[in-house]
Design an enzyme around this catalytic site. Structure first.
Site, PDB file in Angstrom:
ATOM      1  N   ARG A  46     -21.415   0.369   8.487  1.00  0.00           N
ATOM      2  CA  ARG A  46     -22.586   1.199   8.800  1.00  0.00           C
ATOM      3  C   ARG A  46     -23.519   1.341   7.609  1.00  0.00           C
ATOM      4  O   ARG A  46     -24.470   2.120   7.653  1.00  0.00           O
ATOM      5  CB  ARG A  46     -22.132   2.583   9.266  1.00  0.00           C
ATOM      6  CG  ARG A  46     -21.318   3.346   8.249  1.00  0.00           C
ATOM      7  CD  ARG A  46     -20.836   4.666   8.817  1.00  0.00           C
ATOM      8  NE  ARG A  46     -20.044   5.397   7.834  1.00  0.00           N
ATOM      9  CZ  ARG A  46     -19.465   6.574   8.071  1.00  0.00           C
ATOM     10  NH1 ARG A  46     -19.602   7.123   9.272  1.00  0.00           N
ATOM     11  NH2 ARG A  46     -18.764   7.182   7.142  1.00  0.00           N
ATOM     12  N   LYS A 143      -1.682  -1.248  10.244  1.00  0.00           N
ATOM     13  CA  LYS A 143      -0.920  -0.006  10.287  1.00  0.00           C
ATOM     14  C   LYS A 143      -1.718   1.083   9.581  1.00  0.00           C
ATOM     15  O   LYS A 143      -2.629   0.759   8.808  1.00  0.00           O
ATOM     16  CB  LYS A 143       0.449  -0.206   9.611  1.00  0.00           C
ATOM     17  CG  LYS A 143       0.408  -0.193   8.074  1.00  0.00           C
ATOM     18  CD  LYS A 143       1.795  -0.182   7.509  1.00  0.00           C
ATOM     19  CE  LYS A 143       1.802  -0.013   6.009  1.00  0.00           C
ATOM     20  NZ  LYS A 143       1.481   1.340   5.532  1.00  0.00           N
ATOM     21  N   HIS A 173       1.863  -6.881   6.357  1.00  0.00           N
ATOM     22  CA  HIS A 173       1.684  -7.963   5.382  1.00  0.00           C
ATOM     23  C   HIS A 173       2.997  -8.421   4.765  1.00  0.00           C
ATOM     24  O   HIS A 173       3.087  -9.547   4.268  1.00  0.00           O
ATOM     25  CB  HIS A 173       0.684  -7.547   4.289  1.00  0.00           C
ATOM     26  CG  HIS A 173       1.212  -6.557   3.302  1.00  0.00           C
ATOM     27  ND1 HIS A 173       1.149  -5.202   3.510  1.00  0.00           N
ATOM     28  CD2 HIS A 173       1.803  -6.738   2.089  1.00  0.00           C
ATOM     29  CE1 HIS A 173       1.676  -4.587   2.481  1.00  0.00           C
ATOM     30  NE2 HIS A 173       2.089  -5.477   1.607  1.00  0.00           N
ATOM     31  N   LYS A 177       4.843 -12.638   3.392  1.00  0.00           N
ATOM     32  CA  LYS A 177       5.309 -13.016   2.053  1.00  0.00           C
ATOM     33  C   LYS A 177       6.224 -14.232   2.137  1.00  0.00           C
ATOM     34  O   LYS A 177       7.065 -14.339   3.031  1.00  0.00           O
ATOM     35  CB  LYS A 177       6.045 -11.843   1.399  1.00  0.00           C
ATOM     36  CG  LYS A 177       5.140 -10.673   1.012  1.00  0.00           C
ATOM     37  CD  LYS A 177       5.946  -9.564   0.368  1.00  0.00           C
ATOM     38  CE  LYS A 177       5.043  -8.423  -0.068  1.00  0.00           C
ATOM     39  NZ  LYS A 177       4.177  -8.802  -1.189  1.00  0.00           N
ATOM     40  N   GLU A 211       8.193   1.542  -5.600  1.00  0.00           N
ATOM     41  CA  GLU A 211       6.845   1.518  -6.156  1.00  0.00           C
ATOM     42  C   GLU A 211       6.838   2.321  -7.453  1.00  0.00           C
ATOM     43  O   GLU A 211       7.346   3.442  -7.481  1.00  0.00           O
ATOM     44  CB  GLU A 211       5.850   2.112  -5.170  1.00  0.00           C
ATOM     45  CG  GLU A 211       5.818   1.417  -3.821  1.00  0.00           C
ATOM     46  CD  GLU A 211       4.979   2.169  -2.816  1.00  0.00           C
ATOM     47  OE1 GLU A 211       3.778   1.905  -2.744  1.00  0.00           O
ATOM     48  OE2 GLU A 211       5.537   3.038  -2.122  1.00  0.00           O
ATOM     49  N   HIS A 235       7.497  -1.656   6.983  1.00  0.00           N
ATOM     50  CA  HIS A 235       7.957  -2.686   6.049  1.00  0.00           C
ATOM     51  C   HIS A 235       9.481  -2.837   6.056  1.00  0.00           C
ATOM     52  O   HIS A 235      10.017  -3.933   6.247  1.00  0.00           O
ATOM     53  CB  HIS A 235       7.501  -2.366   4.629  1.00  0.00           C
ATOM     54  CG  HIS A 235       6.020  -2.326   4.459  1.00  0.00           C
ATOM     55  ND1 HIS A 235       5.154  -3.061   5.234  1.00  0.00           N
ATOM     56  CD2 HIS A 235       5.235  -1.629   3.591  1.00  0.00           C
ATOM     57  CE1 HIS A 235       3.906  -2.829   4.857  1.00  0.00           C
ATOM     58  NE2 HIS A 235       3.932  -1.965   3.872  1.00  0.00           N
ATOM     59  N   LYS A 335       8.126   6.332  -4.322  1.00  0.00           N
ATOM     60  CA  LYS A 335       6.998   6.219  -5.247  1.00  0.00           C
ATOM     61  C   LYS A 335       7.386   6.810  -6.590  1.00  0.00           C
ATOM     62  O   LYS A 335       8.331   7.585  -6.691  1.00  0.00           O
ATOM     63  CB  LYS A 335       5.775   6.935  -4.672  1.00  0.00           C
ATOM     64  CG  LYS A 335       5.297   6.345  -3.361  1.00  0.00           C
ATOM     65  CD  LYS A 335       3.953   6.918  -2.951  1.00  0.00           C
ATOM     66  CE  LYS A 335       3.529   6.345  -1.595  1.00  0.00           C
ATOM     67  NZ  LYS A 335       3.376   4.886  -1.628  1.00  0.00           N
ATOM     68  N   LYS A 340       8.623  -1.391 -10.346  1.00  0.00           N
ATOM     69  CA  LYS A 340       8.169  -1.919  -9.060  1.00  0.00           C
ATOM     70  C   LYS A 340       9.118  -3.040  -8.667  1.00  0.00           C
ATOM     71  O   LYS A 340       9.274  -4.023  -9.396  1.00  0.00           O
ATOM     72  CB  LYS A 340       6.745  -2.450  -9.180  1.00  0.00           C
ATOM     73  CG  LYS A 340       6.215  -3.068  -7.892  1.00  0.00           C
ATOM     74  CD  LYS A 340       4.802  -3.604  -8.071  1.00  0.00           C
ATOM     75  CE  LYS A 340       4.283  -4.234  -6.791  1.00  0.00           C
ATOM     76  NZ  LYS A 340       2.903  -4.735  -6.940  1.00  0.00           N
TER      77      LYS A 340
END
Length: 485
Positions: A46, A143, A173, A177, A211, A235, A335, A340
């Site tokens: 927009r 998602k 996603h 992988k 993470e 996931h 998290k 990671k």
């Protein structure tokens, strides 16, 4: 593979996902020569931009988010395909502007909904109003598809009013992988694993998606979701189904989806009766990551100091079928953790008798480690004789390491979105999620969420930069096991 000619429409082209993931992925496909010469990329938003200003913005995003130095020729080729169309997504009459830049007689229309699910219905209505839906039209849904079973059905029902299931591509996603896809090859192309993939040889399985970052400004979104909905429902559940499913008849869409669905149907429910023994939820407090102090979840900017939203979940999953009887799957995601890391660890059973007691009083079991990120690859932990002469045979642990970067030095490992975008263009649904998968997954997740609400127990605290609450260690310890660190 035939290169289909497409009108690839990105609704929400100025959004974070489109610019960080979709645009660089289209660039890589362009650079690799994977796009049909007649394919067009149409950005919808927009923002009041003319075509030239739009292309300037897209070039800036390519320069920012493509990790390697930009191939100018490939960038120019991609930009030459791109067209901007201003559409307010809740204004159906504005969708007729897309008619001027699309051609469904010559190209397949792929509509990528890179927007909040609350807008999915508006987009479908607008496309229908403009007469832009044909039997070949495809839609890609990002998602989260709902917050529970009820809301996921509402969203899917909205889309289903306009599109048949075989036109809908629900994207996760992780399924794009290389290492996740390699699970299929590892399991079903190698007899050493195919014949040793059940309760007879495997003791337990661990799936970790850790993470290192915290919320990073996403507090408003995340606090209404939590780690269970944000990571486990999609996931981790998808990885679980690929690890646990039976051999499919072939690699066709329906065969793979049917076997994944059987796993979801076989999950033992977690309710108020067993949740204390099966699930640990946590919330990170102040700590240190990479040697620097970081605030706790409740101290994050814009946060609610009374929030009970979980940033960590560990679950013991039991699959009630013949293959996995007695074999627990331990899922863990959080998290602000120590590093990671995303990986699957297959822990094999110990040998019943040990003849190498001089080296090991108790022989450690073999492990198959499938690294999803970073440093994608596969490792096998095993015992070998240590070199040397003298008294007896002394063993030491060694790793057989198949690193993707080492094994395929000349090959660039494609990003997940690159593969999935290409699959949508080709009409291949094997790596996308069927509505039934979404609903069975939400049914199982909802039971956990409801049990938490009834218990009214706050998440257990853990310092940022660690591997989660102490209770997650106890989750395995009570079974005589420990997390892979």
């Amino acid at each position: 593979m035939e290169k289909r000619s497409c009108d690839f429409i990105i609704f929400g082209i100025m959004g974070d996902l489109a610019q960080r993931k979709l645009l660089p992925s289209l660039y890589q496909l362009e650079k690799a020569g994977m796009l049909n010469y007649d394919t067009r990329v149409i950005g919808v938003a927009r923002h009041d931009l003319d075509q030239q200003a739009f292309l300037v913005e897209m070039r800036k995003r390519l320069e920012t988010f493509v990790e390697e130095p930009l191939d100018q020729a490939a960038a120019e080729q991609l930009l030459a395909r791109m067209q901007y169309v201003l559409v307010n997504l809740d204004r159906p009459e504005q969708y007729t502007r897309l008619c001027q830049v699309t051609n469904q007689q010559c190209r397949v229309m792929v509509n990528y909904f890179s927007v909040a699910p609350s807008l999915f219905g508006d987009i479908c209505t607008g496309l229908d109003h403009a007469g832009l839906i044909s039997p070949e039209t495809r839609v890609v849904l990002e998602k989260p598809i709902g917050r529970n079973l009820v809301t996921s059905r509402q969203i899917n029902d909205l889309v289903a009013r306009f599109f048949h299931e075989d036109q809908v591509y629900r994207i996760d996603h992780y399924l794009g992988k290389e290492t996740v896809m390699n699970l299929l090859a590892l399991r079903f192309a190698n007899s050493i694993f195919t014949t040793n993939w059940d309760h007879n040889t495997i003791d337990h399985v661990q799936i970790t998606v850790a993470e290192q970052v915290g919320i990073e400004g996403r507090w408003g979104y995340f606090d209404t979701s939590g780690q269970l909905r944000d990571m486990v429902q999609n996931h981790l559940m998808q990885i679980l189904t690929l690890v646990a499913m039976e051999p499919p008849v072939n690699l066709h869409d329906e065969s793979l989806r049917n076997e994944k669905l059987k796993v979801l149907k076989a999950l033992r429910p977690i309710t108020t009766k067993n949740i204390e023994r099966k699930v640990v939820r946590g919330q990170y407090g102040p700590g240190f990551i990479r040697g620097k102090p970081v605030p706790g979840y409740l101290e994050e900017a814009g946060g609610d100091p009374m929030s009970t939203t979980e940033t960590f979940v560990a679950i013991r999953v039991d699959i009630d079928n013949w293959r996995w009887a007695g074999v627990p799957f331990y899922l863990r995601t959080g998290k602000a953790m120590a590093t990671k890391r995303s990986e699957v660890v297959i822990n094999y059973k110990q040998l019943p008798h040990n003849i190498f007691t001089d080296s090991y009083r108790c022989l450690p079991a073999n492990k198959l480690v499938i690294r999803l990120q970073p440093d994608e690859g596969v490792e096998i932990e095993m015992l070998n004789k240590a070199p040397g002469i003298g008294d007896g045979i002394h063993l030491q642990r060694t790793m057989l390491d198949l690193s993707f970067s080492e094994a395929f030095k000349k090959e660039r490992v494609a990003g997940a979105y690159e593969r999935l975008i290409l699959d949508v263009m080709q009409g291949t649904q094997a790596l996308f999620i069927h509505r039934d998968e979404v609903e069975y997954s939400w049914t199982w997740i909802d039971s956990i969420q409801e049990a938490w609400q009834k218990s009214n127990e706050s998440p257990k605290q853990y310092p940022a930069g660690t591997w989660g609450p102490v209770a997650s260690v106890a989750l395995l310890a009570r079974d005589g096991r420990e997390w892979e660190e």
